[in-house]
Design a protein around this motif. Structure first.
Motif, PDB file in Angstrom:
ATOM      1  N   ASP A   1       0.879  -1.117  -0.128  1.00 40.83           N
ATOM      2  CA  ASP A   1      -0.017  -0.131   0.068  1.00 40.83           C
ATOM      3  C   ASP A   1       0.920   1.329  -0.040  1.00 40.83           C
ATOM      4  N   SER A   2       0.263   2.403   0.201  1.00 42.51           N
ATOM      5  CA  SER A   2       1.296   3.683   0.049  1.00 42.51           C
ATOM      6  C   SER A   2       2.119   3.664   1.303  1.00 42.51           C
ATOM      7  N   LEU A   3       1.802   3.182   2.390  1.00 43.49           N
ATOM      8  CA  LEU A   3       3.006   3.255   3.639  1.00 43.49           C
ATOM      9  C   LEU A   3       3.937   2.388   3.082  1.00 43.49           C
ATOM     10  N   THR A   4       3.733   1.022   2.877  1.00 41.72           N
ATOM     11  CA  THR A   4       4.717   0.230   2.343  1.00 41.72           C
ATOM     12  C   THR A   4       5.717   0.578   1.475  1.00 41.72           C
ATOM     13  N   ALA A   5       4.930   1.104   0.438  1.00 40.38           N
ATOM     14  CA  ALA A   5       5.674   1.538  -0.872  1.00 40.38           C
ATOM     15  C   ALA A   5       6.660   2.853  -0.463  1.00 40.38           C
ATOM     16  N   ILE A   6       6.296   3.668   0.346  1.00 39.46           N
ATOM     17  CA  ILE A   6       7.412   4.598   0.965  1.00 39.46           C
ATOM     18  C   ILE A   6       8.348   3.857   1.743  1.00 39.46           C
ATOM     19  N   GLU A   7       8.121   3.133   2.453  1.00 36.11           N
ATOM     20  CA  GLU A   7       9.128   2.425   3.144  1.00 36.11           C
ATOM     21  C   GLU A   7      10.112   1.734   2.409  1.00 36.11           C
ATOM     22  N   LEU A   8       9.534   0.870   1.243  1.00 36.12           N
ATOM     23  CA  LEU A   8      10.655   0.299   0.325  1.00 36.12           C
ATOM     24  C   LEU A   8      11.127   1.364  -0.568  1.00 36.12           C
ATOM     25  N   ARG A   9      10.700   2.468  -0.788  1.00 37.53           N
ATOM     26  CA  ARG A   9      11.493   3.560  -1.568  1.00 37.53           C
ATOM     27  C   ARG A   9      12.714   3.908  -0.430  1.00 37.53           C
ATOM     28  N   ASN A  10      12.267   4.282   0.757  1.00 45.14           N
ATOM     29  CA  ASN A  10      13.211   4.745   1.566  1.00 45.14           C
ATOM     30  C   ASN A  10      14.385   3.724   2.027  1.00 45.14           C
ATOM     31  N   ALA A  11      14.131   2.285   1.885  1.00 46.63           N
ATOM     32  CA  ALA A  11      14.915   1.314   2.098  1.00 46.63           C
ATOM     33  C   ALA A  11      15.961   1.253   0.993  1.00 46.63           C
ATOM     34  N   LEU A  12      15.435   1.269  -0.279  1.00 46.70           N
ATOM     35  CA  LEU A  12      16.225   1.303  -1.353  1.00 46.70           C
ATOM     36  C   LEU A  12      17.029   2.558  -1.697  1.00 46.70           C
ATOM     37  N   ASN A  13      16.584   3.977  -1.379  1.00 48.12           N
ATOM     38  CA  ASN A  13      17.523   4.856  -1.239  1.00 48.12           C
ATOM     39  C   ASN A  13      18.748   4.824  -0.224  1.00 48.12           C
ATOM     40  N   ASN A  14      18.617   4.115   0.777  1.00 48.92           N
ATOM     41  CA  ASN A  14      19.597   3.995   1.786  1.00 48.92           C
ATOM     42  C   ASN A  14      20.897   2.907   1.255  1.00 48.92           C
ATOM     43  N   ALA A  15      20.223   1.887   0.469  1.00 52.56           N
ATOM     44  CA  ALA A  15      20.886   0.775   0.008  1.00 52.56           C
ATOM     45  C   ALA A  15      21.933   1.237  -1.119  1.00 52.56           C
ATOM     46  N   THR A  16      21.228   2.124  -1.992  1.00 48.81           N
ATOM     47  CA  THR A  16      21.749   2.588  -3.301  1.00 48.81           C
ATOM     48  C   THR A  16      22.445   3.880  -3.307  1.00 48.81           C
ATOM     49  N   GLY A  17      22.034   4.816  -2.502  1.00 50.83           N
ATOM     50  CA  GLY A  17      22.504   5.995  -2.445  1.00 50.83           C
ATOM     51  C   GLY A  17      21.678   7.034  -3.407  1.00 50.83           C
ATOM     52  N   LEU A  18      20.653   6.444  -4.062  1.00 42.79           N
ATOM     53  CA  LEU A  18      19.784   7.412  -5.139  1.00 42.79           C
ATOM     54  C   LEU A  18      18.615   7.924  -4.510  1.00 42.79           C
ATOM     55  N   ARG A  19      18.046   8.852  -5.185  1.00 47.36           N
ATOM     56  CA  ARG A  19      17.030   9.474  -4.608  1.00 47.36           C
ATOM     57  C   ARG A  19      15.803   9.331  -5.458  1.00 47.36           C
ATOM     58  N   LEU A  20      15.175   8.097  -5.251  1.00 50.45           N
ATOM     59  CA  LEU A  20      13.903   7.346  -6.108  1.00 50.45           C
ATOM     60  C   LEU A  20      12.625   8.200  -5.502  1.00 50.45           C
TER      61      LEU A  20
END
Length: 920
Positions: free
Chosen positions: A801-820
């Motif tokens: 859902d929207s909340l888990t979507a944000i959590e995944l995006r933030n986790a991938l940002n931290n893992a990759t250094g990207l700004r998704l």
């Protein structure tokens, strides 16, 4: 060899290296740390404070190290017996030459965790002119941060000299005493709420003579060797009080009531190490008893001149565990020096001015509540204006690298200053935008005009939330709050509870009745017809309460006014939720969620501000402070309530806002709590609050006398692991790794991933990034590992859902250094699609041969057939295809390309259907 097993030795010469550890002093040895051994099994060290005549005894209480502790439970809560406080104080007094315990008052239960321990301190202060010394017993969780407060469980005074010896119990049993049957005692006590294990089941026999009770008490045979380590073993002293079931307090208060020690007076220990004793109990006033304790030969062991007992409820017992480390308030700290470097700054007056801000580093826009409107209208208009500004800023690709500073005026509840509730909701909305778009927004509240220098300092501080007061730059942090004076509810109280027929409102209504409130008025839209309302009324009336349930639209001022006759307190629990990302909110959805909280809260304020209410409580939410992602409208509504409470307190009116974290039960806002929800909150470091804890925190919040409280469990280690997505308010609570470790982790993040990708061939690259994506998807969904994630299954089917979507995006940002972007999983609807996007961003492919591009088109065809896109996804895909067609055509001369470029989304998919087969 040992165990009869055959092993193969290496065929080469042994390397002469030592792997044996040198013997050292145990780390826990007090002498090795320059401290004094206290000589007590519950204490590890004692230290004197130089120049202060203060001595501190320290220890660690755990269910493992002191295995008898879990055997003492009351109403299902494992707590330290009151006799242990007595034993600790007596030992400290003996050490300092003040062996009498003149007085000890127990303030709060001391919970014994099943796994973790609690750090213990017994603090003895300087002696007064009579030789009396203050003593207090404190604990806190063993993993507590340096700033986490201690809970004081008991305090009193130690005295010099010797006390009178106990009564002579040599003749046994005493003449005229009649024996009583004790065979069923512990079954009866268990029914009354006492859960005693074998070590506490020490009563062997009892006699009664008038209002006196005599008893024989002993430790079990396998525990008698422990007795010599204590002055008097707490389990043995506790068991002497079990004879009170047969009388002794003189007022019958023990009959059918769960009683616990409250205060002790005149306690003296005459002999150490008893394992079996005789005891005489006699009345010492209402609810009080005197104890004379001897050994089996009548020799003196202990004397208690007066022990006062008080009844206890399950809610009261749960309070100690719930409150410790879980009740916070917002403090505003000096932001400190900061580099005045915000890049190029452009101030704008309204969203239309964003056209002239392209390419700048920082855009500054003020959002103020409109003049000439009421507070309710102003709150909604201000939040709507902020929403428009945020959405238009996020929609500008030419500002993708910029941040927006949103200026508000008197919207932050800084202590000592009033707050404008109409402006405050903006902070809730912007916190949601910050959580959904890390690094893009800064909140700055002012009490005056902010010049460019101060603005540059604010942005340069790196803090996402700041306030300026009297020229000082402040930033908010959650800090611990301590209960002081509890609210006493009486039969004369009538409490209005909005939203009171279900969810938290119903739970709190029942809780207040159990606490002594004589009447409740419960409202909801359906009133008596609401599900469960009739059963709730029956339960409340059975508990002796006056109950009125009314159907009421709480946004209707006149309807609310008709419910306030005789009301002495208000609990505003009504509310609705409609979660969505900030980019998807509309003004209508914003206002619909704000109305039940904002309109009703302000109406209740105006209708009661001339009354001397015992309490005015608004149930807010941590969703307006630290859990705002995906619920910007709900966050705005709750921050308004926080500001309303602050405003009332500032003007001398009763008010408390309780910004709860998630509860483990449905709060009546729609949707049941799932195990995935609970796991997500644990992972984020804010585990859900059980009902018993939530109700205990309700009482504790009222007892602080503060306007704004945040009752919420926190896991400091999990908070520290959240890295860059940790909300500003939680930064002071996170337990982060040391700087060197953190730097190493950062160095191994983006750079090492890019390096690894650079060393791999195409398929291996894809597999590495796909595994990364699936691993984080599994973590967000609570799966054991990446194997449980189907790479080609759409996120919506995986349960996002929207909340888990944000959590995944933030986790991938931290893992990759990207700004998704926050729309990551909507733009790339499967884990494989996300992985492909990550790979394209991390390691852009060199120009691919035409054959490879055709293979890509083939995969696109297969993807479209297996997962037909939604209408919104069709529009996005159509735009991408038109762009590609234009690039291939070179901009002219290609009729087919022109046809694709000019086609609408619907026409484009008709063309695709004709070429590739139907997608539907």
């Amino acid at each position: 060899l040992a165990g009869g097993r055959k092993i193969d030795l290496p065929p080469y010469a042994f390397q002469h290296e030592r792997f044996w550890l040198d013997a050292v002093e145990p780390a826990a040895d007090a002498a090795a740390m320059g401290l004094t051994r206290p000589g007590h099994p519950l204490l590890g060290a004692v230290v004197s404070v130089p120049g202060a005549d203060t001595t501190v005894f320290t220890g660690r209480l755990t269910a493992g190290a002191q295995d008898w502790l879990p055997e003492h439970a009351v109403h299902g809560s494992t707590i330290l017996p009151g006799t242990a406080f007595v034993e600790l104080a007596l030992h400290a007094g003996l050490h300092l030459g003040t062996p009498q315990l003149a007085e000890l008052v127990q303030e709060a239960p001391l919970p014994i965790p099943a796994r973790d321990g609690r750090t213990l301190q017994v603090v003895v202060g300087p002696a007064d002119h009579g030789g009396y010394r203050p003593v207090a017993v404190h604990t806190r969780p063993e993993d507590a941060g340096a700033d986490e407060p201690w809970t004081r469980h008991a305090h009193g005074f130690l005295a010099p000299g010797a006390a009178d010896e106990p009564a002579d119990l040599t003749a046994w049993p005493p003449a005229g005493a009649e024996p009583v049957d004790v065979s069923g005692l512990y079954d009866e006590l268990e029914t009354a709420g006492y859960g005693y294990g074998p070590v506490f089941r020490g009563l062997r026999a009892a006699w009664r003579r008038g209002d006196e009770v005599y008893a024989e008490v002993a430790l079990p045979e396998d525990r008698r060797t422990d007795a010599g380590r204590y002055g008097i073993h707490p389990a043995l002293l506790d068991a002497t009080m079990h004879a009170l079931s047969y009388g002794g307090t003189g007022d019958g208060a023990d009959q059918g009531t769960t009683m616990l020690p409250f205060s002790w007076a005149g306690v003296s220990l005459h002999a150490d190490g008893a394992a079996e004793v005789r005891v005489r109990l006699a009345p010492a006033g209402p609810g009080a008893v005197t104890l004379d304790v001897t050994d089996v030969f009548g020799g003196p062991v202990a004397t208690v001149r007066s022990l006062t007992l008080r009844p206890v409820t399950p809610d009261q017992l749960g309070a100690g565990a719930a409150v410790a480390g879980s009740l916070f308030t917002v403090d505003w700290l000096d932001a400190g020096p900061a580099a005045a470097d915000a890049g190029r700054i452009v101030r704008i007056e309204n969203p239309d001015d964003l056209d002239g801000a392209a390419g700048v580093a920082t855009v500054v826009a003020a959002v103020h509540s409109p003049t000439g409107t009421g507070t309710v209208t102003g709150a909604k208009a201000t939040a709507a204006a902020a929403l428009e500004l945020v959405q238009r800023f996020l929609a500008r690709p030419d500002l993708a690298g910029a941040r927006l500073v949103v200026l508000t005026r008197d919207a932050a509840g800084v202590p000592g200053f009033d707050v404008d509730p109409a402006a405050a909701g903006v902070w809730g909305l912007l916190r949601a935008a910050q959580a959904e778009n890390p690094g893009r927004f800064v909140l700055l509240d002012t009490d005056d005009v902010v010049g460019d220098d101060l603005l540059a300092r604010a942005v340069g501080s790196g803090e996402p939330e700041l306030a300026v007061r009297d020229g000082k730059l402040l930033t908010p942090r959650l800090v611990a709050a301590t209960p002081e004076q509890p609210v006493e509810w009486t039969a004369g109280d009538t409490v209005l509870v909005t939203g009171g027929t279900g969810g938290l409102g119903a739970l709190i209504a029942e809780h207040l009745v159990r606490q002594g409130a004589g009447g409740v008025v419960l409202t909801s839209r359906r009133g008596p017809d609401a599900p469960g309302a009739a059963d709730l009324a029956v339960r409340l009336e059975a508990a002796g309460a006056r109950v009125r349930i009314a159907a009421c639209d709480v946004t209707d001022r006149d309807a609310l006014a008709g419910l306030l006759d005789g009301v002495t307190a208000v609990v505003h629990a009504a509310g609705v939720a409609d979660n969505a990302l900030t980019a998807d909110l509309t003004a209508d959805r914003l206002h619909a969620v704000m109305a039940p909280k904002v309109d009703a809260g302000w109406h209740l304020h105006e209708l009661t501000r001339d009354r001397a209410l015992k309490a005015f409580v608004v149930l807010s939410s941590a969703g307006g402070l630290v859990l705002a992602a995906g619920q910007g409208n709900y966050a705005a509504a709750n921050v308004f309530l926080d500001a309303l409470a602050h405003h009332r307190r500032h003007h001398g009116l009763a008010a408390t806002s309780l910004a709860y974290g998630l509860w483990t039960v449905s709060t009546g806002l729609g949707g049941d709590i799932t195990e995935a929800d609970l796991e997500r909150m644990r992972r984020l470091g804010t585990p859900a609050v059980p009902v018993a804890d939530g109700l205990a925190l309700f009482d504790a919040g009222l007892a602080t006398g503060r306007a704004n409280l945040v009752p919420m469990h926190v896991d400091r280690v999990a908070l520290g692991a959240r890295a860059d997505d940790l909300p500003a308010l939680l930064r002071g609570l996170a337990r982060r790794p040391r700087a060197a470790v953190k730097r190493a982790a950062a160095a191994g993040g983006t750079a090492s991933l890019a390096e690894r990708l650079g060393k791999l061939a195409g398929p291996d690259r894809e597999e590495l990034v796909l595994q990364l994506a699936r691993t984080h998807v599994a973590t967000v969904l609570g799966h054991a590992g990446a194997d449980g994630v189907d790479a080609d299954r759409p996120f919506r089917d995986l349960g996002f859902d929207s909340l888990t979507a944000i959590e995944l995006r933030n986790a991938l940002n931290n893992a990759t250094g990207l700004r998704l972007p926050a729309t990551l999983i909507f733009d790339h609807p499967t884990p494989r699609a996300v992985a492909a996007h990550l790979l394209a961003e991390l390691a852009p492919a060199e120009a691919a041969p035409a054959a490879s591009l055709l293979d890509d088109l083939t995969r696109l065809e297969a993807a479209l057939e297996s997962a037909p896109p939604s209408e919104g996804e069709q529009a996005q895909l159509a735009a991408r295809l038109r762009s590609l067609a234009a690039r291939l055509s070179g901009g002219a001369g290609d009729d087919a390309a022109d046809e694709l470029t000019d086609a609408s989304a619907a026409e484009l998919f008709d063309i695709l259907d004709a070429e590739l087969g139907s997608l539907k």
